[in-house]
Motif scaffolding. Structure first.
Motif: not given
Length: 411
Positions: A33, A182-183
């Protein structure tokens, strides 16, 4: 900017095949990430095998396989970018090696503009007797990684990007840049390799993961149908396999026996001088076969791995099955069981494989397995035994007849 490298993730759709420094330890998909504060802008979950050709001090060319290890980290040069700076994911691993993905976007799509690989040739553990010690960087502007905004680029199949003296093979891949959350997004742009040629699929499809194992059959399945699979690199077939496969899996206190269907199975793979790998994907079941070629020009199946959608994963890298000679094929018509672990085995029928030295896309002279030779030996032994029995009966008859004549005398 804070950068986060997540823990190793087990992606159901597959197993990467070759460990860092060429050992055959399984490497699973790894998640990375890139964050800007609390906001994630790039996520990548993938396996990558890197084949590198380099010159040795004796002026001979050597090829080494390097896999992205699970302890790879996101480099500080990674960035979410802005209006003037492109988004960039840089993954660092080993002794000074790195892989980077440079992204761009327009109003509707995003893509990987550039794939770059930097390799430290002074890493003697990987590049043995390298004639060059300076790091090298090679790049490609043709990656094929392209998706609609707010969707995840998904490609479970093995796909190769060719660079100068370097080939990068991705598999088990999910990548998304410019994330709205966020995914990974719930929608996916699926690569062409994952789309069946017989069933057209839309560009964007929901990402779903099965949560149950293949159902246990109420009765034992019939013998599987043989399928023919090959690995072709640059229009040259480097691996051939014909086999009917039946899997035996014990998982969550349940034993499941099911067949691999050659009609729905997609084959891919990677070939090199001393290592050849065959990937088979039948729906949510992924199989990996790794073949080795030793110094005596003998090949053998050294590793089998399996991954299913419910999280069952098994692997054994210390096998010596299906042994044959370079330039020839191994053939076994009889049923044989390839035991991988205590909870996973494969019943193989009508098997013929040639992982090295394939000529004109055809199997070489077959070397038959011991089971086939034994099956041929049984009728020979039975026939010889019957012939011996007939001979014994005939001799006994002649002896008995001679004795009966000896009991009479001429008068």
């Amino acid at each position: 900017m804070a950068l986060l490298h997540s823990n190793k993730q087990l992606l159901f759709a597959g197993v990467a095949l070759i460990s860092f420094i060429g050992c055959l330890n399984p490497v699973f998909a790894v998640t990375f990430e890139v964050k800007n504060g609390n906001n994630t802008c790039i996520m990548a979950e993938l396996s990558a095998n890197i084949s590198v050709k380099y010159a040795r001090v004796d002026k001979q060319m050597n090829t080494v396989l390097v896999a992205l290890p699970d302890n790879a980290t996101v480099d500080n040069s990674s960035t979410c970018g802005n209006d003037t700076v492109a988004s960039l994911l840089v993954v660092r691993f080993g002794d000074g090696h790195s892989l980077s993905l440079n992204f761009s976007r327009n109003a509707s799509d995003y893509q990987v503009d550039t794939l770059s690989v930097t390799l430290n040739l002074s890493d003697s553990a990987v590049f043995v007797n390298s004639s060059t010690k300076a790091p090298i960087t090679v790049s490609s502007n043709s990656t094929g990684i392209h998706a609609s905004l707010n969707t995840t680029y998904r490609c479970m199949s093995a796909t190769q990007v060719t660079l100068t003296n370097v080939n990068v093979t991705f598999s088990n891949m999910r990548v998304e840049a410019y994330l709205p959350a966020s995914n990974f997004s719930k929608e996916a742009t699926v690569c062409n390799a994952d789309i069946s040629t017989s069933t057209p699929a839309p560009k964007t499809t929901p990402v779903t993961t099965a949560t149950t194992a293949p159902p246990a059959p109420t009765t034992a399945p019939t013998n599987p149908t043989a399928g023919t699979y090959n690995v072709t690199i640059s229009n040259e077939t480097c691996l051939l396999a014909k086999m009917a496969l039946q899997l035996n899996i014990t998982y969550q206190n349940k034993t499941t026996v099911f067949n691999i269907n050659p009609v729905t199975t997609v084959a891919s793979g990677v070939c090199d001088t001393n290592i050849s790998t065959l990937f088979l994907r039948d729906g949510s079941t992924n199989l990996t076969f790794v073949f080795m070629l030793n110094d005596t020009k003998k090949f053998y199946l050294s590793e089998i791995a399996v991954a299913t959608s419910d999280g069952f994963i098994a692997d054994n890298k210390n096998l010596t099955y299906l042994r044959g000679t370079l330039g020839r094929s191994y053939m076994c018509s009889a049923e044989q069981t390839l035991t991988v672990t205590s909870v996973f085995s494969i019943n193989a029928f009508h098997l013929q494989v040639q992982p090295f030295g394939v000529s004109s896309g055809k199997f070489g002279t077959a070397e038959e397995c011991q089971l086939d030779e034994d099956n041929m030996l049984i009728p020979i032994i039975v026939g010889a035994a019957l012939a011996g029995l007939v001979l014994i009966v005939l001799i006994a008859y002649l002896i008995g007849r001679k004795r009966s004549h000896a009991g009479y005398q001429t008068i």
